[in-house]
Design a protein around this motif. Structure first.
Motif, PDB file in Angstrom:
ATOM      1  N   THR A   1       0.807  -1.224   0.000  1.00 29.01           N
ATOM      2  CA  THR A   1       0.000   0.000   0.000  1.00 29.01           C
ATOM      3  C   THR A   1       0.839   1.274   0.000  1.00 29.01           C
ATOM      4  O   THR A   1       0.287   2.373  -0.126  1.00 29.01           O
ATOM      5  CB  THR A   1      -0.933   0.023   1.221  1.00 29.01           C
ATOM      6  N   ALA A   2       2.129   1.151   0.171  1.00 29.61           N
ATOM      7  CA  ALA A   2       2.990   2.343   0.180  1.00 29.61           C
ATOM      8  C   ALA A   2       3.148   2.892  -1.227  1.00 29.61           C
ATOM      9  O   ALA A   2       3.084   2.152  -2.225  1.00 29.61           O
ATOM     10  CB  ALA A   2       4.344   1.999   0.769  1.00 29.61           C
ATOM     11  N   LEU A   3       3.370   4.208  -1.311  1.00 26.37           N
ATOM     12  CA  LEU A   3       3.619   4.874  -2.591  1.00 26.37           C
ATOM     13  C   LEU A   3       5.057   5.369  -2.607  1.00 26.37           C
ATOM     14  O   LEU A   3       5.398   6.319  -1.899  1.00 26.37           O
ATOM     15  CB  LEU A   3       2.658   6.039  -2.785  1.00 26.37           C
ATOM     16  N   VAL A   4       5.889   4.725  -3.403  1.00 28.12           N
ATOM     17  CA  VAL A   4       7.303   5.074  -3.495  1.00 28.12           C
ATOM     18  C   VAL A   4       7.597   5.482  -4.937  1.00 28.12           C
ATOM     19  O   VAL A   4       7.400   4.699  -5.875  1.00 28.12           O
ATOM     20  CB  VAL A   4       8.196   3.893  -3.082  1.00 28.12           C
ATOM     21  N   HIS A   5       8.052   6.707  -5.117  1.00 23.47           N
ATOM     22  CA  HIS A   5       8.328   7.214  -6.462  1.00 23.47           C
ATOM     23  C   HIS A   5       9.444   6.412  -7.113  1.00 23.47           C
ATOM     24  O   HIS A   5      10.391   5.981  -6.446  1.00 23.47           O
ATOM     25  CB  HIS A   5       8.721   8.688  -6.388  1.00 23.47           C
ATOM     26  N   ASP A   6       9.336   6.241  -8.419  1.00 20.27           N
ATOM     27  CA  ASP A   6      10.326   5.458  -9.160  1.00 20.27           C
ATOM     28  C   ASP A   6      11.734   6.020  -9.045  1.00 20.27           C
ATOM     29  O   ASP A   6      12.717   5.268  -9.150  1.00 20.27           O
ATOM     30  CB  ASP A   6       9.938   5.378 -10.643  1.00 20.27           C
ATOM     31  N   ARG A   7      11.854   7.324  -8.831  1.00 18.70           N
ATOM     32  CA  ARG A   7      13.181   7.938  -8.776  1.00 18.70           C
ATOM     33  C   ARG A   7      13.777   7.948  -7.375  1.00 18.70           C
ATOM     34  O   ARG A   7      14.937   8.316  -7.201  1.00 18.70           O
ATOM     35  CB  ARG A   7      13.137   9.373  -9.323  1.00 18.70           C
ATOM     36  N   ALA A   8      12.990   7.589  -6.381  1.00 16.34           N
ATOM     37  CA  ALA A   8      13.525   7.533  -5.016  1.00 16.34           C
ATOM     38  C   ALA A   8      14.614   6.468  -4.936  1.00 16.34           C
ATOM     39  O   ALA A   8      14.542   5.419  -5.595  1.00 16.34           O
ATOM     40  CB  ALA A   8      12.408   7.217  -4.030  1.00 16.34           C
ATOM     41  N   GLU A   9      15.648   6.741  -4.120  1.00 14.19           N
ATOM     42  CA  GLU A   9      16.767   5.816  -3.968  1.00 14.19           C
ATOM     43  C   GLU A   9      16.734   5.216  -2.570  1.00 14.19           C
ATOM     44  O   GLU A   9      16.954   5.916  -1.584  1.00 14.19           O
ATOM     45  CB  GLU A   9      18.092   6.537  -4.208  1.00 14.19           C
TER      46      GLU A   9
ATOM     47  N   GLY B   1       8.880  10.471  -1.740  1.00 18.09           N
ATOM     48  CA  GLY B   1       8.931  11.308  -2.929  1.00 18.09           C
ATOM     49  C   GLY B   1      10.085  11.008  -3.856  1.00 18.09           C
ATOM     50  O   GLY B   1      10.977  10.193  -3.565  1.00 18.09           O
ATOM     51  N   ALA B   2      10.105  11.727  -4.978  1.00 19.60           N
ATOM     52  CA  ALA B   2      11.034  11.443  -6.079  1.00 19.60           C
ATOM     53  C   ALA B   2      12.482  11.744  -5.739  1.00 19.60           C
ATOM     54  O   ALA B   2      13.393  11.083  -6.255  1.00 19.60           O
ATOM     55  CB  ALA B   2      10.621  12.241  -7.316  1.00 19.60           C
ATOM     56  N   GLU B   3      12.736  12.735  -4.890  1.00 22.90           N
ATOM     57  CA  GLU B   3      14.110  13.150  -4.618  1.00 22.90           C
ATOM     58  C   GLU B   3      14.606  12.692  -3.247  1.00 22.90           C
ATOM     59  O   GLU B   3      15.520  13.282  -2.691  1.00 22.90           O
ATOM     60  CB  GLU B   3      14.208  14.670  -4.730  1.00 22.90           C
ATOM     61  N   VAL B   4      14.008  11.626  -2.766  1.00 23.83           N
ATOM     62  CA  VAL B   4      14.370  11.097  -1.458  1.00 23.83           C
ATOM     63  C   VAL B   4      15.404   9.992  -1.610  1.00 23.83           C
ATOM     64  O   VAL B   4      15.280   9.121  -2.476  1.00 23.83           O
ATOM     65  CB  VAL B   4      13.115  10.558  -0.728  1.00 23.83           C
ATOM     66  N   ARG B   5      16.420  10.027  -0.752  1.00 25.05           N
ATOM     67  CA  ARG B   5      17.420   8.958  -0.680  1.00 25.05           C
ATOM     68  C   ARG B   5      17.487   8.457   0.748  1.00 25.05           C
ATOM     69  O   ARG B   5      17.647   9.253   1.678  1.00 25.05           O
ATOM     70  CB  ARG B   5      18.793   9.461  -1.136  1.00 25.05           C
ATOM     71  N   ILE B   6      17.382   7.143   0.923  1.00 24.24           N
ATOM     72  CA  ILE B   6      17.332   6.551   2.260  1.00 24.24           C
ATOM     73  C   ILE B   6      18.392   5.467   2.375  1.00 24.24           C
ATOM     74  O   ILE B   6      18.445   4.550   1.560  1.00 24.24           O
ATOM     75  CB  ILE B   6      15.933   5.970   2.561  1.00 24.24           C
ATOM     76  N   GLY B   7      19.217   5.565   3.434  1.00 24.03           N
ATOM     77  CA  GLY B   7      20.337   4.664   3.625  1.00 24.03           C
ATOM     78  C   GLY B   7      19.952   3.353   4.294  1.00 24.03           C
ATOM     79  O   GLY B   7      18.831   3.155   4.781  1.00 24.03           O
ATOM     80  N   ALA B   8      20.920   2.458   4.341  1.00 25.36           N
ATOM     81  CA  ALA B   8      20.715   1.094   4.801  1.00 25.36           C
ATOM     82  C   ALA B   8      20.190   1.039   6.230  1.00 25.36           C
ATOM     83  O   ALA B   8      20.562   1.843   7.085  1.00 25.36           O
ATOM     84  CB  ALA B   8      22.027   0.316   4.709  1.00 25.36           C
ATOM     85  N   GLY B   9      19.319   0.071   6.483  1.00 25.47           N
ATOM     86  CA  GLY B   9      18.837  -0.189   7.826  1.00 25.47           C
ATOM     87  C   GLY B   9      17.778   0.760   8.340  1.00 25.47           C
ATOM     88  O   GLY B   9      17.338   0.628   9.481  1.00 25.47           O
ATOM     89  N   THR B  10      17.347   1.703   7.537  1.00 24.40           N
ATOM     90  CA  THR B  10      16.346   2.680   7.973  1.00 24.40           C
ATOM     91  C   THR B  10      14.943   2.123   7.793  1.00 24.40           C
ATOM     92  O   THR B  10      14.656   1.440   6.808  1.00 24.40           O
ATOM     93  CB  THR B  10      16.514   4.002   7.217  1.00 24.40           C
ATOM     94  N   ARG B  11      14.082   2.443   8.744  1.00 16.59           N
ATOM     95  CA  ARG B  11      12.687   1.980   8.733  1.00 16.59           C
ATOM     96  C   ARG B  11      11.765   3.187   8.720  1.00 16.59           C
ATOM     97  O   ARG B  11      11.933   4.117   9.525  1.00 16.59           O
ATOM     98  CB  ARG B  11      12.413   1.108   9.954  1.00 16.59           C
ATOM     99  N   VAL B  12      10.774   3.137   7.833  1.00 15.71           N
ATOM    100  CA  VAL B  12       9.754   4.184   7.742  1.00 15.71           C
ATOM    101  C   VAL B  12       8.408   3.528   8.002  1.00 15.71           C
ATOM    102  O   VAL B  12       7.958   2.674   7.230  1.00 15.71           O
ATOM    103  CB  VAL B  12       9.769   4.858   6.356  1.00 15.71           C
ATOM    104  N   ASP B  13       7.742   3.915   9.089  1.00 17.75           N
ATOM    105  CA  ASP B  13       6.506   3.252   9.498  1.00 17.75           C
ATOM    106  C   ASP B  13       5.285   3.793   8.758  1.00 17.75           C
ATOM    107  O   ASP B  13       5.380   4.715   7.938  1.00 17.75           O
ATOM    108  CB  ASP B  13       6.326   3.395  11.005  1.00 17.75           C
ATOM    109  N   ALA B  14       4.143   3.240   9.103  1.00 13.92           N
ATOM    110  CA  ALA B  14       2.889   3.508   8.398  1.00 13.92           C
ATOM    111  C   ALA B  14       2.546   4.993   8.362  1.00 13.92           C
ATOM    112  O   ALA B  14       2.747   5.724   9.336  1.00 13.92           O
ATOM    113  CB  ALA B  14       1.752   2.733   9.072  1.00 13.92           C
TER     114      ALA B  14
END
Length: 263
Positions: free
Chosen positions: A7-15, A29-42
């Motif tokens: 159900t999550a919406l992750v832009h194709d350009r997000a890293e 969003g499109a310009e988001v970069r998220i590093g290893a081991g990070t968790r984003v909840d509901a």
């Protein structure tokens, strides 16, 4: 592959690093970069030009990387940069920067940020800080390492909070808070040295003694600020390298203060 809930919406350009976890109904969003081991909840929204490091945890319903709440902002692309191992609890709001400065809001490493905290545009938050529920940092606020900010505390634009400072519950901050001090109230007042915090960080009794001397010079001896600075400078070279470093932290902070110290 990152672990992304259907159900999550992750832009194709997000890293996203391979082991990032994105929970139900989150939006990335499109310009988001998220590093290893990070968790984003509901239901957490991470947008804008936002770079996030390793091993962070964002709890539900946060708004991270939104545009600055600055009426003069013209839609310029600015940034939010978040370091490693930060805990960000529910309903927090972090904004990107403005070009009144370098265009970047920064969050360091190992911070514990409780629910409903607001970090406005161009805030610079150091490392190992604790921000309790509903702490509100206005634009351009600077917070040094190991600072603790009590719940429902409001910090005025452009204020600086020194390293190892402790701001009590519902503090009303409109001037700069020196390093190592405990403050609270409205109007804000310095109460003492942050002894508990310093001891938890393994400051020796000798170092704490010198810091207590700094407090006495600034707040107990009836000196002008200029006189207190002269007396603090005279302490350099008398108590060893660690204490000299602590004294220099205070001297540098006082020299950089533009809103005036809480006195």
């Amino acid at each position: 592959m990152a672990h992304i809930h259907p159900t999550a919406l992750v832009h194709d350009r997000a890293e996203l690093a391979d082991d990032v976890v994105i929970g139900p109904y989150a939006v990335i969003g499109a310009e988001v970069r998220i590093g290893a081991g990070t968790r984003v909840d509901a239901h957490c929204v991470i947008d804008g030009r936002t770079t996030i490091g390793r091993d962070n945890h964002f709890y539900p319903f946060g708004s991270i990387g939104g545009m600055p709440q600055d009426i003069s902002h013209g839609g310029e692309v600015t940034e939010l940069v978040i370091g490693d191992r930060n805990t960000v609890r529910e309903f927090c709001t972090f904004n990107t920067g403005t070009f009144k400065e370098e265009g970047v809001t920064r969050v360091g490493n190992d911070n514990w940020i409780m629910a409903y905290v607001h970090l406005a545009h161009d805030v610079q938050l150091g490392n190992h800080c604790v921000l309790a529920n509903n702490a509100t940092l206005a634009g351009h606020v600077r917070v040094g390492d190991w600072a603790t900010i009590g719940g429902l505390t409001g910090i005025h634009q452009f204020c600086k909070i020194g390293a190892h400072a402790m701001l009590g519950f519902q503090s009303h901050v409109s001037q700069d808070v020196p390093p190592y001090m405990t403050v609270d109230g409205n109007p804000l007042a310095v109460r003492a040295v942050n002894l508990t915090g310093l001891r938890r960080r393994d400051f020796s009794n000798a170092r704490i003694g010198v810091i207590r001397d700094l407090h006495k010079l600034l707040y107990r001896d009836g000196l002008t600020l200029e006189q207190a600075v002269e007396r603090m400078q005279a302490l350099l070279g008398q108590h060893g390298a660690e204490s000299d470093a602590d004294i220099q932290v205070m001297l540098d902070f006082v020299a950089a203060s533009k809103r005036g110290l809480v006195r």
